[in-house]
Scaffold this motif. Structure first.
Motif, PDB file in Angstrom:
ATOM      1  N   CYS A   3       0.857  -1.187   0.000  1.00 44.17           N
ATOM      2  CA  CYS A   3       0.000   0.000   0.000  1.00 44.17           C
ATOM      3  C   CYS A   3       0.898   1.245   0.000  1.00 44.17           C
ATOM      4  N   ARG A   4       0.837   1.960  -1.098  1.00 40.42           N
ATOM      5  CA  ARG A   4       1.694   3.133  -1.321  1.00 40.42           C
ATOM      6  C   ARG A   4       0.865   4.406  -1.205  1.00 40.42           C
ATOM      7  N   LEU A   5       1.321   5.304  -0.347  1.00 39.62           N
ATOM      8  CA  LEU A   5       0.608   6.556  -0.121  1.00 39.62           C
ATOM      9  C   LEU A   5       1.010   7.611  -1.145  1.00 39.62           C
ATOM     10  N   LEU A   6      -0.015   8.254  -1.714  1.00 41.52           N
ATOM     11  CA  LEU A   6       0.173   9.414  -2.575  1.00 41.52           C
ATOM     12  C   LEU A   6      -0.605  10.558  -1.934  1.00 41.52           C
ATOM     13  N   ARG A   7       0.078  11.652  -1.656  1.00 42.20           N
ATOM     14  CA  ARG A   7      -0.520  12.729  -0.854  1.00 42.20           C
ATOM     15  C   ARG A   7      -0.565  14.036  -1.635  1.00 42.20           C
ATOM     16  N   PHE A   8      -1.763  14.579  -1.751  1.00 34.79           N
ATOM     17  CA  PHE A   8      -1.959  15.887  -2.377  1.00 34.79           C
ATOM     18  C   PHE A   8      -1.935  16.961  -1.300  1.00 34.79           C
ATOM     19  N   GLY A  37      -6.340  -4.011 -13.708  1.00 38.42           N
ATOM     20  CA  GLY A  37      -6.406  -5.441 -13.421  1.00 38.42           C
ATOM     21  C   GLY A  37      -6.370  -5.825 -11.952  1.00 38.42           C
ATOM     22  N   PHE A  38      -5.209  -5.800 -11.337  1.00 37.55           N
ATOM     23  CA  PHE A  38      -5.060  -6.110  -9.919  1.00 37.55           C
ATOM     24  C   PHE A  38      -4.462  -4.896  -9.215  1.00 37.55           C
ATOM     25  N   ARG A  39      -5.169  -3.796  -9.341  1.00 33.17           N
ATOM     26  CA  ARG A  39      -4.710  -2.524  -8.784  1.00 33.17           C
ATOM     27  C   ARG A  39      -5.927  -1.745  -8.293  1.00 33.17           C
ATOM     28  N   TRP A  40      -5.890  -1.414  -7.018  1.00 33.41           N
ATOM     29  CA  TRP A  40      -6.978  -0.680  -6.398  1.00 33.41           C
ATOM     30  C   TRP A  40      -6.440   0.609  -5.793  1.00 33.41           C
ATOM     31  N   ARG A  41      -7.353   1.494  -5.424  1.00 37.58           N
ATOM     32  CA  ARG A  41      -6.974   2.670  -4.642  1.00 37.58           C
ATOM     33  C   ARG A  41      -7.978   2.851  -3.502  1.00 37.58           C
ATOM     34  N   MET A  42      -7.485   3.379  -2.408  1.00 40.21           N
ATOM     35  CA  MET A  42      -8.330   3.770  -1.282  1.00 40.21           C
ATOM     36  C   MET A  42      -8.142   5.270  -1.073  1.00 40.21           C
ATOM     37  N   VAL A  43      -9.223   5.997  -1.115  1.00 37.85           N
ATOM     38  CA  VAL A  43      -9.202   7.445  -0.909  1.00 37.85           C
ATOM     39  C   VAL A  43      -9.822   7.725   0.449  1.00 37.85           C
ATOM     40  N   LEU A  44      -9.060   8.380   1.330  1.00 38.27           N
ATOM     41  CA  LEU A  44      -9.519   8.617   2.689  1.00 38.27           C
ATOM     42  C   LEU A  44     -10.153   9.991   2.841  1.00 38.27           C
ATOM     43  N   SER A  45     -11.061  10.071   3.797  1.00 40.97           N
ATOM     44  CA  SER A  45     -11.758  11.326   4.067  1.00 40.97           C
ATOM     45  C   SER A  45     -10.894  12.296   4.857  1.00 40.97           C
ATOM     46  N   ARG A  46      -9.824  11.792   5.453  1.00 38.31           N
ATOM     47  CA  ARG A  46      -8.910  12.626   6.221  1.00 38.31           C
ATOM     48  C   ARG A  46      -7.495  12.424   5.725  1.00 38.31           C
ATOM     49  N   ALA A  62      -2.376  17.924   4.637  1.00 39.50           N
ATOM     50  CA  ALA A  62      -2.602  17.739   3.203  1.00 39.50           C
ATOM     51  C   ALA A  62      -4.090  17.861   2.856  1.00 39.50           C
ATOM     52  N   LEU A  63      -4.380  17.836   1.562  1.00 36.99           N
ATOM     53  CA  LEU A  63      -5.746  17.940   1.076  1.00 36.99           C
ATOM     54  C   LEU A  63      -6.392  16.578   0.859  1.00 36.99           C
ATOM     55  N   LEU A  64      -5.590  15.602   0.428  1.00 33.45           N
ATOM     56  CA  LEU A  64      -6.162  14.300   0.079  1.00 33.45           C
ATOM     57  C   LEU A  64      -5.091  13.229   0.171  1.00 33.45           C
ATOM     58  N   ASP A  65      -5.440  12.107   0.820  1.00 38.13           N
ATOM     59  CA  ASP A  65      -4.560  10.937   0.878  1.00 38.13           C
ATOM     60  C   ASP A  65      -5.157   9.814   0.044  1.00 38.13           C
ATOM     61  N   VAL A  66      -4.345   9.276  -0.858  1.00 37.11           N
ATOM     62  CA  VAL A  66      -4.757   8.173  -1.726  1.00 37.11           C
ATOM     63  C   VAL A  66      -3.757   7.036  -1.544  1.00 37.11           C
ATOM     64  N   TYR A  67      -4.267   5.822  -1.327  1.00 43.45           N
ATOM     65  CA  TYR A  67      -3.395   4.654  -1.230  1.00 43.45           C
ATOM     66  C   TYR A  67      -3.557   3.789  -2.473  1.00 43.45           C
ATOM     67  N   GLU A  68      -2.444   3.443  -3.084  1.00 40.86           N
ATOM     68  CA  GLU A  68      -2.438   2.428  -4.138  1.00 40.86           C
ATOM     69  C   GLU A  68      -2.317   1.066  -3.461  1.00 40.86           C
ATOM     70  N   LEU A  69      -3.195   0.130  -3.817  1.00 38.49           N
ATOM     71  CA  LEU A  69      -3.212  -1.207  -3.223  1.00 38.49           C
ATOM     72  C   LEU A  69      -2.949  -2.245  -4.304  1.00 38.49           C
ATOM     73  N   VAL A  70      -1.834  -2.963  -4.161  1.00 41.62           N
ATOM     74  CA  VAL A  70      -1.447  -3.986  -5.133  1.00 41.62           C
ATOM     75  C   VAL A  70      -1.138  -5.267  -4.372  1.00 41.62           C
ATOM     76  N   PRO A  71      -1.737  -6.404  -4.738  1.00 39.10           N
ATOM     77  CA  PRO A  71      -1.484  -7.652  -4.001  1.00 39.10           C
ATOM     78  C   PRO A  71      -0.020  -8.055  -4.026  1.00 39.10           C
ATOM     79  N   VAL A  72       0.445  -8.585  -2.895  1.00 38.19           N
ATOM     80  CA  VAL A  72       1.782  -9.173  -2.818  1.00 38.19           C
ATOM     81  C   VAL A  72       1.671 -10.604  -3.311  1.00 38.19           C
ATOM     82  N   THR A  73       2.314 -10.912  -4.427  1.00 37.87           N
ATOM     83  CA  THR A  73       2.229 -12.234  -5.029  1.00 37.87           C
ATOM     84  C   THR A  73       3.430 -13.069  -4.625  1.00 37.87           C
TER      85      THR A  73
END
Length: 220
Positions: A98-103, A183-192, A197-208
């Protein structure tokens, strides 16, 4: 509603060739029996409003990206395109990078090295836990529709200890949405968002897990 703590431990082994065995974080799930399957029954008015306002949060965050960071945002492609939400959004159980991308914040836009998150399905529902990193949201995932899951959770205390149950402490509550972007890539966008920052987004990729000695597939 009574609270309990269910502790699961797992070790994921990743190896390639003669690479030494690497241990992954333990899975700990803060479980609450009798969790309603309908997220509308659980969400606070504040978080429901925050979820409804996420499109506005996206607009503000993208508009505030400084010129020097616009190429980095564009390079993330569909991950940071708020209009992309594919069917089958439910996160399968397992271990994730889970990789954080922060605006916003000091940098205007920043990305961080991946941490580990887990998704565990048990008798009480689907639990999401961020296992490593300085910020560790944890809680429950609820299906809203085919293209979105809703996350309702909390942040553990900064000084350590167990995270409170969602809804007990408004200052600890956090909500968000999960969407599949490829394909196997999701994101989670948090309300806080953290760090002012203005927005936190997590990239979610399965560990294979990788099998030692396996022959890589050749693309046709």
């Amino acid at each position: 509603m009574r609270n309990a703590m269910l502790l699961l431990s797992t070790t994921i082994v990743l190896a390639t060739g003669c690479t030494p065995v690497q241990e992954k974080p333990q899975i700990s799930v803060g479980a609450q029996p009798d969790v309603p399957t309908n997220w509308h029954m659980r969400v606070t008015a504040t978080d429901r409003n925050a979820i409804d306002r996420l499109p506005m949060a996206w607009s503000r965050a993208r508009a505030a990206v400084p010129r020097r960071a616009r190429a980095a945002v564009a390079a993330e492609g569909v991950l940071l395109d708020p209009t992309v939400a594919l069917p089958k959004a439910e996160l399968p159980p397992g271990l994730y990078y889970c990789r954080l991308l922060r605006f916003g914040g000091r940098a205007g836009f920043a990305t961080f090295k991946p941490d580990f998150c887990t998704v565990v399905v048990n008798a009480d529902g689907t639990a999401f836990n961020k296992q490593s990193g300085t910020t560790q949201p944890r809680g429950w995932l609820f299906t809203q529709n085919d293209t979105r899951q809703v996350f309702l959770g909390t942040f553990p205390p900064e000084r350590g200890g167990a995270a409170p149950a969602y809804g007990v402490d408004p200052l600890a509550n956090v909500a968000g949405v999960v969407e599949r972007v490829s394909g196997f890539r999701w994101r989670m966008v948090l309300s806080r968002a953290g760090g002012g920052a203005l927005l936190d987004v997590y990239e979610l990729v399965p560990v294979t897990p990788k099998v030692p000695g396996a022959v890589p597939a050749v693309a046709g």
